[in-house]
Design an enzyme around this catalytic site. Structure first.
Site, PDB file in Angstrom:
ATOM      1  N   TYR A 115       0.837  -1.202   0.000  1.00 16.22           N
ATOM      2  CA  TYR A 115       0.000   0.000   0.000  1.00 16.22           C
ATOM      3  C   TYR A 115       0.879   1.262   0.000  1.00 16.22           C
ATOM      4  CZ  TYR A 115      -3.712   3.047   1.912  1.00 16.22           C
ATOM      5  OH  TYR A 115      -4.614   4.043   2.140  1.00 16.22           O
ATOM      6  N   ASP A 187      -0.179  -7.204   5.725  1.00 12.86           N
ATOM      7  CA  ASP A 187      -1.404  -6.403   5.631  1.00 12.86           C
ATOM      8  C   ASP A 187      -2.460  -7.277   4.946  1.00 12.86           C
ATOM      9  OD1 ASP A 187      -3.430  -4.649   4.816  1.00 12.86           O
ATOM     10  OD2 ASP A 187      -2.037  -2.982   4.473  1.00 12.86           O
TER      11      ASP A 187
HETATM   12  C1  LIG Z   1      -6.865   1.444   2.839  1.00 12.47           C
HETATM   13  C2  LIG Z   1      -5.717   0.586   3.150  1.00 12.47           C
HETATM   14  C3  LIG Z   1      -4.888   0.874   4.220  1.00 12.47           C
HETATM   15  C4  LIG Z   1      -5.057   2.121   5.052  1.00 12.47           C
HETATM   16  O1  LIG Z   1      -6.257   2.196   5.739  1.00 12.47           O
HETATM   17  P1  LIG Z   1      -6.851   3.594   6.235  1.00 12.47           P
HETATM   18  O2  LIG Z   1      -7.796   3.197   7.306  1.00 12.47           O
HETATM   19  O3  LIG Z   1      -7.523   4.221   5.051  1.00 12.47           O
HETATM   20  O4  LIG Z   1      -5.713   4.411   6.735  1.00 12.47           O
HETATM   21  C5  LIG Z   1      -3.857   0.008   4.495  1.00 12.47           C
HETATM   22  N1  LIG Z   1      -3.637  -1.085   3.736  1.00 12.47           N
HETATM   23  C6  LIG Z   1      -4.420  -1.393   2.690  1.00 12.47           C
HETATM   24  C7  LIG Z   1      -4.126  -2.611   1.900  1.00 12.47           C
HETATM   25  C8  LIG Z   1      -5.484  -0.566   2.357  1.00 12.47           C
HETATM   26  O5  LIG Z   1      -6.232  -0.852   1.299  1.00 12.47           O
END
Ligand SMILES: *Cc1c(COP(=O)(O)O)cnc(C)c1O
Length: 393
Positions: A115, A187
């Protein structure tokens, strides 16, 4: 940490049942199903002895409350983690998880498809604090193993990457990272723990932008980090030292959203597959970037490690970026927006090469990313059909 809720999450229940029953303690809440939304900074003590020794469950608003504990219990249960920590956004969860396990002088290896704000945090903040990020091709485990030839403190993955949807070989990379003494972070926002559980594949910390599918309604921002042992203890310590806390209203909204995660994910996946198959057969589409499709180069890996797919995927067209932009501009039902995972369908045309450095995406193959929502897929297809037509009008 979440033992108080274990009476409502007996072992042996299937995941969907645990999703429905973890984190509720009606016997403590006068019978009400959901925990109260506890607003509070000050926690009172009966005497100085209790105040000093911490001999009661809650001591200070920032350290936790029954609302936040309930959500932590649900996420821990789904991920098979000992504990979960909440953060004000997914970006903050990624940043703090890294900050918790990396110090000055350390090397950090990140997959090239992470990300964009995670990449920026590593490049700007970790570098400023004296650590060195290195980006590697997520599809080249040999390159990852070569990078691990020198000591590294952490390896950060996303599976699949949320722009181009390559699926890394998580067990292989995690095993190599562990053998080299690195902490493995993943993630898992795309899959949710219903479809992929990184801790079962050798990862140490699993991160979610709860903003996306956990919330599911495009009305909140929240992040989670889950794990066991030393890794999650380090995140908990860092959260406390950095003074990070999430207000209970967004936690309540996330709890409300997450209870329907199983039914929503099923519909997102069903709709996404119908749209992906339709796109795959369209002559103007170059490639569909959805690992659930048998034609996707990572499909075998995906089938091996994941229980299913979510509703976010991409496709590419041939030619210049302006073609993809015109396509997205022509959509009527799909809105243009970045923060996905909600009930409404979205589209964007990201410029992929702006957010990668170790790999290169073909210039003449611009990508359109779709968040497939809960609409009737026939309407989504009709919208894409007219926009693909309008792209060259
Ligand atoms: C959107 C997203 C984030 C960040 O999330 P927010 O709550 O918008 O800060 C992190 N990792 C991935 C894969 C995302 O799609």
């Amino acid at each position: 940490m979440n033992d108080d809720n274990s009476d409502r999450a007996p072992h042996g229940l299937r995941r969907a049942s645990r999703l429905a029953h973890t984190g509720t303690t009606p016997n403590e809440m006068h019978g009400f199903v959901n925990p109260p939304v506890v607003h509070g900074s000050t926690v009172l003590f009966p005497d100085m002895e209790t105040a000093r020794t911490g001999g009661q469950r809650y001591r200070y608003g920032r350290r936790g409350n029954p609302t936040n504990d309930a959500l932590e219990a649900v996420v821990s249960e789904l991920e098979g983690a000992e504990a979960t920590q909440l953060f004000p956004s997914g970006a903050s969860a990624c940043a703090m998880a890294l900050a918790a396990v990396v110090k000055a002088g350390d090397r950090v290896i990140l997959m090239d498809n992470v990300y964009a704000p995670t990449r920026a945090f590593a490049r700007e903040v970790l570098t400023a604090f004296g650590a060195t990020p290195q980006f590697v091709d997520p599809k080249d485990p040999d390159a990852v193993e070569a990078a691990l030839g020198e000591p590294a403190a952490a390896v950060f993955l996303e599976a699949p990457g949320s722009l181009t949807f390559e699926v890394p070989d998580v067990p292989r990379i995690a095993a190599a990272a562990k053998a080299a003494g690195a902490t493995v972070l993943l993630d898992n926002t795309w899959a949710t723990p219903l479809l992929f559980r990184p801790l079962e594949h050798g990862c140490d910390l699993v991160i979610h932008a709860a903003t996306k599918y956990f919330g599911g309604h495009s009305d909140l921002l929240l992040g989670t980090v889950s794990g066991s042992g030393e890794a999650i203890a380090a995140v908990k310590a860092a959260r406390g030292l950095w003074g990070i806390h999430v207000g209970p209203d967004d936690v309540f909204a996330t709890l409300r959203g997450i209870r329907t995660l199983d039914v929503r994910m099923e519909r997102h996946a069903r709709n996404a597959m119908i749209v992906a198959e339709w796109l795959e057969a369209h002559p103007k589409v170059a490639r569909v970037l959805y690992p659930a499709l048998p034609s996707h180069p990572d499909h075998a890996l995906f089938k091996r490690d994941f229980d299913g797919a979510s509703g976010l995927f991409g496709f590419s067209v041939r030619g210049e970026q302006a073609r993809a932009d015109r396509l997205v501009d022509a959509l009527r039902l799909f809105a243009i927006g970045y923060s996905w995972g909600g009930f409404e369908s979205l589209a964007t045309a990201p410029i992929v090469n702006k957010v990668r450095s170790a790999t290169r995406w073909p210039d003449e193959e611009p990508v359109v990313r779709l968040n497939i929502g809960l609409e009737d897929p026939a309407d989504l297809i009709a919208d894409l059909d007219q926009a693909l037509e309008a792209m060259d009008a």
